[in-house]
Design a protein around this motif. Structure first.
Motif, mmCIF file in Angstrom:
data_model
loop_
_atom_site.group_PDB
_atom_site.id
_atom_site.type_symbol
_atom_site.label_atom_id
_atom_site.label_comp_id
_atom_site.label_asym_id
_atom_site.label_seq_id
_atom_site.Cartn_x
_atom_site.Cartn_y
_atom_site.Cartn_z
ATOM 1 N N ILE A 1 17.217 14.614 16.974
ATOM 2 C CA ILE A 1 16.702 15.927 17.486
ATOM 3 C C ILE A 1 15.226 16.464 16.830
ATOM 4 C CG2 ILE A 1 17.143 18.458 17.655
ATOM 5 C CD1 ILE A 1 20.234 17.658 17.507
ATOM 6 N N GLY A 2 15.362 16.069 15.523
ATOM 7 C CA GLY A 2 13.963 16.271 14.863
ATOM 8 C C GLY A 2 12.928 15.423 14.716
ATOM 9 N N ASN A 3 13.519 14.233 15.028
ATOM 10 C CA ASN A 3 12.441 12.891 15.092
ATOM 11 C C ASN A 3 12.147 12.757 13.450
ATOM 12 O OD1 ASN A 3 10.859 10.731 15.966
ATOM 13 N ND2 ASN A 3 9.256 12.102 16.477
ATOM 14 N N VAL A 4 12.918 12.719 12.636
ATOM 15 C CA VAL A 4 12.588 12.502 11.231
ATOM 16 C C VAL A 4 13.567 11.741 10.946
ATOM 17 C CG1 VAL A 4 11.804 15.013 10.693
ATOM 18 C CG2 VAL A 4 14.368 14.507 10.496
ATOM 19 N N PRO A 5 13.111 10.631 9.824
ATOM 20 C CA PRO A 5 14.205 9.857 9.131
ATOM 21 C C PRO A 5 15.293 10.130 8.662
ATOM 22 C CG PRO A 5 12.171 10.049 7.772
ATOM 23 C CD PRO A 5 11.887 10.799 9.022
ATOM 24 N N ILE A 6 16.470 9.596 8.597
ATOM 25 C CA ILE A 6 17.463 9.957 7.912
ATOM 26 C C ILE A 6 17.510 10.276 6.458
ATOM 27 C CG2 ILE A 6 19.991 9.243 7.377
ATOM 28 C CD1 ILE A 6 19.832 7.383 9.751
ATOM 29 N N SER A 7 16.400 9.505 5.792
ATOM 30 C CA SER A 7 16.281 9.744 4.401
ATOM 31 C C SER A 7 15.940 11.099 4.049
ATOM 32 C CB SER A 7 15.286 8.984 3.923
ATOM 33 O OG SER A 7 13.923 9.029 4.496
ATOM 34 N N SER A 8 15.192 12.000 5.140
ATOM 35 C CA SER A 8 14.657 13.214 4.763
ATOM 36 C C SER A 8 15.971 14.326 4.962
ATOM 37 C CB SER A 8 13.789 13.480 5.794
ATOM 38 O OG SER A 8 12.588 12.825 5.880
ATOM 39 N N ILE A 9 16.974 13.964 5.494
ATOM 40 C CA ILE A 9 18.001 14.685 5.884
ATOM 41 C C ILE A 9 19.058 14.527 4.513
ATOM 42 C CG2 ILE A 9 20.117 15.412 7.047
ATOM 43 C CD1 ILE A 9 17.449 15.794 8.620
ATOM 44 N N ASP A 10 19.268 13.289 4.141
ATOM 45 C CA ASP A 10 19.950 12.901 3.026
ATOM 46 C C ASP A 10 19.560 13.496 1.759
ATOM 47 O OD1 ASP A 10 21.946 11.548 4.257
ATOM 48 O OD2 ASP A 10 21.112 9.627 4.167
ATOM 49 N N THR A 11 18.125 13.659 1.794
ATOM 50 C CA THR A 11 17.305 14.188 0.692
ATOM 51 C C THR A 11 17.748 15.788 0.587
ATOM 52 O OG1 THR A 11 15.870 12.615 0.591
ATOM 53 C CG2 THR A 11 15.345 14.795 -0.419
ATOM 54 N N LEU A 12 17.669 16.495 1.715
ATOM 55 C CA LEU A 12 18.137 17.931 1.785
ATOM 56 C C LEU A 12 19.405 17.953 1.068
ATOM 57 C CD1 LEU A 12 16.823 19.175 5.124
ATOM 58 C CD2 LEU A 12 15.635 19.176 3.040
ATOM 59 N N ILE A 13 20.475 17.410 1.587
ATOM 60 C CA ILE A 13 21.952 17.442 1.150
ATOM 61 C C ILE A 13 21.832 17.156 -0.454
ATOM 62 C CG2 ILE A 13 24.185 16.715 1.561
ATOM 63 C CD1 ILE A 13 23.307 16.226 4.459
ATOM 64 N N SER A 14 21.080 16.152 -0.767
ATOM 65 C CA SER A 14 21.255 15.665 -2.095
ATOM 66 C C SER A 14 20.637 16.868 -3.172
ATOM 67 C CB SER A 14 20.449 14.557 -2.375
ATOM 68 O OG SER A 14 20.991 13.298 -1.942
ATOM 69 N N ARG A 15 19.580 17.245 -2.814
ATOM 70 C CA ARG A 15 18.818 18.503 -3.554
ATOM 71 C C ARG A 15 19.936 19.641 -3.476
ATOM 72 N NH1 ARG A 15 12.821 18.362 -0.707
ATOM 73 N NH2 ARG A 15 12.126 16.588 -2.013
ATOM 74 N N ALA B 1 14.916 -0.045 6.524
ATOM 75 C CA ALA B 1 15.732 0.560 5.158
ATOM 76 C C ALA B 1 15.074 1.617 4.656
ATOM 77 C CB ALA B 1 15.767 -0.781 4.371
ATOM 78 N N SER B 2 13.835 1.805 4.464
ATOM 79 C CA SER B 2 13.548 2.850 3.829
ATOM 80 C C SER B 2 13.676 4.261 4.656
ATOM 81 C CB SER B 2 11.771 2.829 3.906
ATOM 82 O OG SER B 2 11.048 3.946 3.394
ATOM 83 N N ASP B 3 13.593 4.090 5.931
ATOM 84 C CA ASP B 3 14.050 5.114 6.926
ATOM 85 C C ASP B 3 15.472 5.663 6.655
ATOM 86 O OD1 ASP B 3 11.299 5.343 7.922
ATOM 87 O OD2 ASP B 3 12.166 4.312 9.760
ATOM 88 N N ARG B 4 16.059 4.758 6.224
ATOM 89 C CA ARG B 4 17.729 5.357 6.081
ATOM 90 C C ARG B 4 17.778 5.970 4.652
ATOM 91 N NH1 ARG B 4 17.067 2.246 10.117
ATOM 92 N NH2 ARG B 4 18.427 2.325 11.988
ATOM 93 N N GLY B 5 16.737 5.916 3.751
ATOM 94 C CA GLY B 5 17.171 6.457 2.623
ATOM 95 C C GLY B 5 17.336 5.597 1.242
ATOM 96 N N PHE B 6 17.596 4.255 1.649
ATOM 97 C CA PHE B 6 17.845 3.457 0.474
ATOM 98 C C PHE B 6 16.844 3.149 -0.546
ATOM 99 C CE2 PHE B 6 20.362 1.540 4.194
ATOM 100 C CZ PHE B 6 21.524 1.963 3.935
#
Length: 510
Positions: free
Chosen positions: A136-150, A257-262
């Motif tokens: 929906i937001g056209n952002v990498p998964i890593s960005s979403i996982d980072t929000l949750i991790s923070r 791999a970067s886009d998935r937050g690894f």
């Protein structure tokens, strides 16, 4: 501060009503009722014991969390500091506030709710797959996982403990700390191609294995993502080979791999500047590991003419790009006396220097390891020298025997958890074979026939995680376990017989 910790609840209620009824009278600031309301919530959280759970089954909002919508903004600093001298003045503009008790420290936290905080809460409460948000937001998964991790780190959310943990019957050892029993990260050491620009004399595997098409490789990344998400651990991909840069779709796979937050790492050979510039533009790897087998003459005998000089130049290149460099040496009887001189030569040229003992498999079967006596004496010299040379790392599990005998804190050993075979890492080969460790034949499944979760939970993987039974009663087992590949090299039963170089039974008083 309008209220104190000693103000009774009934008095607070009256005070808030009175301030609301007399808003603006006698020159009183209009924000006082909202400030009193906010202070009341903070005060109550300080004095209450809400019983924050220490274990949860899934990531959940902190039960103490309160989301307030105030009709004034910039009130948080007044609660925290009680002054407006160096802060923004309160304004009659609506603002959402988060108030919660930190689950670790017990401290009451208060801050304006950011869009990121609210999105993290929405994803967790509504159990939305982060991948749906990225579409929906056209952002990498890593960005979403980072929000949750923070949000988890701040204590707004509470996450389950990592589910990569030593089995209950695994020996804990006296004084071995919890951090060595539970892994917070899981590494896929991915040999994405057998293609290599070198032909080293100790190469473990020169077999012909076809590389994966890009779509299947990306599907593996998605499977790794699901595995790590289900186990509540952070994922790392360590790209290797052969030379991973010779995989025809390496840039695309690295970006995926970067886009998935690894976290990304590379175990490879020196390559040209343009290739490093390309990957650094995507994401700098957490480290880039190259190999040297001794000083120039011996190294180039093992790895080919000119390799030593190219590697030293490449270390300078990595420094130019701010990439953490690691140098690995494969220890044999022929280069035992070159380790310390090489470590001294590398001082200031690399960030970390380590060694692994030779696994006598593949072409490595043509070389030999030192004697146990010679190796034990070397290990003592190395351990002492490491205290004076900042690039010398501690990796071999058996170094923990020396620390044990000296009454020192153990270090994490080979993988941070002793032998990590099929525990906090597995190895994936180009044709889909999954091995517990790359240094010995240790197939535990094939990712095209079973899921990563099924392979990890299999009985054979459990056997590798458990290691050899001869180590089961050892006090330092969680940070050691010897090396299964070395036991295999000597034809031993790796699930019953310990690393033949182990010398813990020779400690005083045994």
């Amino acid at each position: 501060m309008i209220i104190t910790d000693h103000t009774e609840e009934e008095e607070l209620e009256k005070l808030i009503k009175k301030l609301g009824n007399r808003k603006g009278e006698f020159g009183l600031p209009g924000f006082l009722p909202e400030l009193a309301r906010l202070e009341r919530i903070v005060r109550n959280l300080k004095t209450e014991d809400p019983g924050i759970p220490t274990e949860v089954e899934r990531t959940s909002p902190n039960p103490t969390l309160q989301i307030l919508t105030l009709s004034w903004k910039n009130l948080v600093p007044l609660v925290n500091f009680g002054t407006v001298d160096i802060i923004e003045k309160p304004e009659p503009v609506e603002e959402m506030i988060l108030v919660w008790k930190n689950p670790i420290t017990g401290e009451v936290m208060i801050q304006p709710a950011s869009n990121e905080d609210l999105l993290a809460l929405k994803i967790v409460v509504e159990e939305i797959d982060p991948r749906e948000v990225t579409k929906i937001g056209n952002v990498p998964i890593s960005s979403i996982d980072t929000l949750i991790s923070r949000a988890v780190k701040a204590g707004i959310l509470i996450a389950p403990a990592p589910k990569i943990r030593r089995e209950e019957d695994f020996p804990h050892g006296r004084g071995i700390k919890e951090r060595f029993l539970t892994a917070e990260a899981f590494t896929l050491q991915w040999h994405i191609t057998q293609a290599c620009d070198l032909h080293c004399k100790h190469c473990y595997d020169r077999s012909d294995r076809s590389h994966l098409p890009l779509d299947r490789a990306i599907a593996i990344l998605d499977e790794l993502y699901d595995f790590c998400r289900a186990r509540f651990v952070h994922g790392q991909v360590s790209f290797s080979g052969g030379n991973p840069f010779l995989y025809p779709y390496f840039d695309e796979l690295y970006r995926a791999a970067s886009d998935r937050g690894f976290s990304l790492a590379i175990l490879g050979n020196p390559v040209k500047r343009a290739w490093i510039e390309e990957i650094a533009g995507i994401e700098r790897p957490v480290f880039f590991q190259v190999s040297l087998e001794g000083l120039e003459g011996h190294n180039d005998f093992i790895r080919g003419p000119g390799h030593f000089g190219r590697t030293i130049e490449f270390l300078d290149l990595l420094r130019d790009f701010g990439i953490y460099s690691m140098v690995m040496l494969t220890l044999t009887e022929d280069n035992l006396d070159q380790v310390m001189p090489l470590a001294e030569f590398l001082r200031g040229k690399t960030d970390l220097f380590n060694f692994n003992r030779l696994s006598m498999v593949g072409e490595g079967a043509n070389l030999r390891l030192p004697s146990q006596k010679g190796y034990t004496a070397f290990l003592k010299r190395y351990n002492e020298a490491a205290g004076g040379n900042p690039v010398m790392g501690l990796k071999d599990n058996l170094i923990n025997i020396l620390r044990y005998r000296d009454g020192l804190e153990p270090f994490g050993g080979c993988t941070g958890h002793g032998c990590g075979a099929a525990f906090n890492f597995v190895t994936l080969l180009p044709d889909g074979e999954v091995h517990a460790c790359r240094k010995l034949p240790s197939k535990i499944g094939n990712i095209f026939e079973s899921s990563l979760a099924e392979i990890y939970d299999s009985e054979i993987a459990r056997c590798y995680r458990g290691g050899c039974k001869a180590c089961s009663a050892c006090d330092i087992r969680p940070v050691c376990g010897g090396c299964l590949a070395i036991a295999h090299s000597y034809g031993l039963d790796i699930f019953r017989e310990h690393d033949p170089f182990c010398f813990i039974d020779s400690r005083p008083g045994s």
